[in-house]
Design an enzyme around this catalytic site. Sequence first.
Site, PDB file in Angstrom:
ATOM      1  N   ASP A  59      17.592   7.080  -3.184  1.00  0.00           N
ATOM      2  CA  ASP A  59      18.148   5.738  -3.333  1.00  0.00           C
ATOM      3  C   ASP A  59      19.632   5.746  -2.982  1.00  0.00           C
ATOM      4  OD1 ASP A  59      17.754   2.888  -4.819  1.00  0.00           O
ATOM      5  OD2 ASP A  59      19.734   3.717  -5.281  1.00  0.00           O
ATOM      6  N   GLY A  74       0.810  -1.209   0.000  1.00  0.00           N
ATOM      7  CA  GLY A  74       0.000   0.000   0.000  1.00  0.00           C
ATOM      8  C   GLY A  74       0.844   1.260   0.000  1.00  0.00           C
ATOM      9  N   TYR A 105      27.828   2.211  -1.453  1.00  0.00           N
ATOM     10  CA  TYR A 105      28.100   3.547  -2.002  1.00  0.00           C
ATOM     11  C   TYR A 105      28.910   4.394  -1.024  1.00  0.00           C
ATOM     12  CZ  TYR A 105      24.281   2.536  -5.338  1.00  0.00           C
ATOM     13  OH  TYR A 105      23.470   1.987  -6.289  1.00  0.00           O
ATOM     14  N   HIS A 124      21.356  -6.223  -3.219  1.00  0.00           N
ATOM     15  CA  HIS A 124      22.017  -5.431  -4.252  1.00  0.00           C
ATOM     16  C   HIS A 124      22.439  -6.257  -5.475  1.00  0.00           C
ATOM     17  CE1 HIS A 124      24.574  -1.533  -4.712  1.00  0.00           C
ATOM     18  NE2 HIS A 124      24.070  -1.913  -5.856  1.00  0.00           N
ATOM     19  N   SER A 163      20.693   4.026 -13.863  1.00  0.00           N
ATOM     20  CA  SER A 163      21.352   4.473 -15.104  1.00  0.00           C
ATOM     21  C   SER A 163      20.319   4.759 -16.188  1.00  0.00           C
ATOM     22  CB  SER A 163      22.359   3.426 -15.595  1.00  0.00           C
ATOM     23  OG  SER A 163      23.345   3.171 -14.630  1.00  0.00           O
ATOM     24  N   LYS A 195      20.480  -0.872   0.298  1.00  0.00           N
ATOM     25  CA  LYS A 195      20.681  -2.219  -0.242  1.00  0.00           C
ATOM     26  C   LYS A 195      21.667  -3.044   0.591  1.00  0.00           C
ATOM     27  CE  LYS A 195      20.214  -0.019  -4.757  1.00  0.00           C
ATOM     28  NZ  LYS A 195      20.638   1.351  -4.390  1.00  0.00           N
TER      29      LYS A 195
END
Length: 333
Positions: free
Chosen positions: A47, A12, A52, A114, A215, A81
């Site tokens: 995100d 939802g 990272y 990931h 990307s 992730k």
Amino acid sequence: MASKISFTLPTGQKMPALGYGTFETKDEQEVEAAINAALEQGYRHIDTAFVYENEKPIGKVINQWISSGKLKREDLFITTKLPMVGVHVDRVEMFMKKSLENLQLDYVDMYLIHFPVGYKYHEGGPHMFLIENGAAVTEPKTDHAAIWKKMEEQVDAGRAKSIGLSNYNISQITTVLQSARIKPATLQVEMHLYLQQRNLREFCKKNGITVVAYSPLANPNLNKFLEKMGIKSKQLPDILNNPVVGKIAQKHKKTAAQVALRFLLQIGVAAIPKSVTPKRIEENISIFDFNLDGNDMKALHNLEVGEAARTVDFKAIPGAEKHPDYPLKQNEY
């Protein structure tokens, strides 16, 4: 202009169709400035990923916005992730908790696996990889059902509202679906005008999985990242200078990037473009005041190239391509 389109997930939850991607952005000051700019422009879907190495500055900015009363936590949709070294039944919860601590959050809206290949874990190694003979050591074949069960436990514990996959192929998604108690809500993969992945999109649609395109502009700055990794640069698809895209952009008085992003939204795919340039951050979200017509869409559909246009193949990660769970094998995508 805030995102006006969202996708409704099985829980939802409303996931904004246009998010802000943060891959390749690690400098703390640059990250903080970019996230502030994105939030100012109306982005509410952010995100990131453990690998990272930017969860902490992102969390700092999010905390500042919430603490100041400029935003409520429920206004945001935050994705992070599970890293490759976390693809093991004993490490899913540990890395979930690490990400929450970094982000200064009690929960994330979406937690993704990931990559389907697992790597041996070493606390002191680069990205926590265990390195032997100069190479990262992989885990044996991944037990996707067992890993997914641990992901479901994160939902049960309230640490993640929804869970999903990233870089999985149809065969691997099918394995997860066969045992899932909580089905994957999203699949994040590379997707753009030259790599439209129609079979994968159709499969996800049939199974109620929302596709998120990373990307989405074909990664025009990827070679800078590859050079930092000591990897030879490659020829990249040039969507932004494609004459067909340019003509349609001129028709709508938009940029080529805006047309490429709008195309994805109109085929039912969310997108997470990344930029640290304030002007581009603003342009990328300014795609809700026009529609591509049937002729535009037909012309853009015809730009499909296929696998030859893939920019991210994960071959930069030693051992990935030879692993039995490497997802980009022929005929599996």
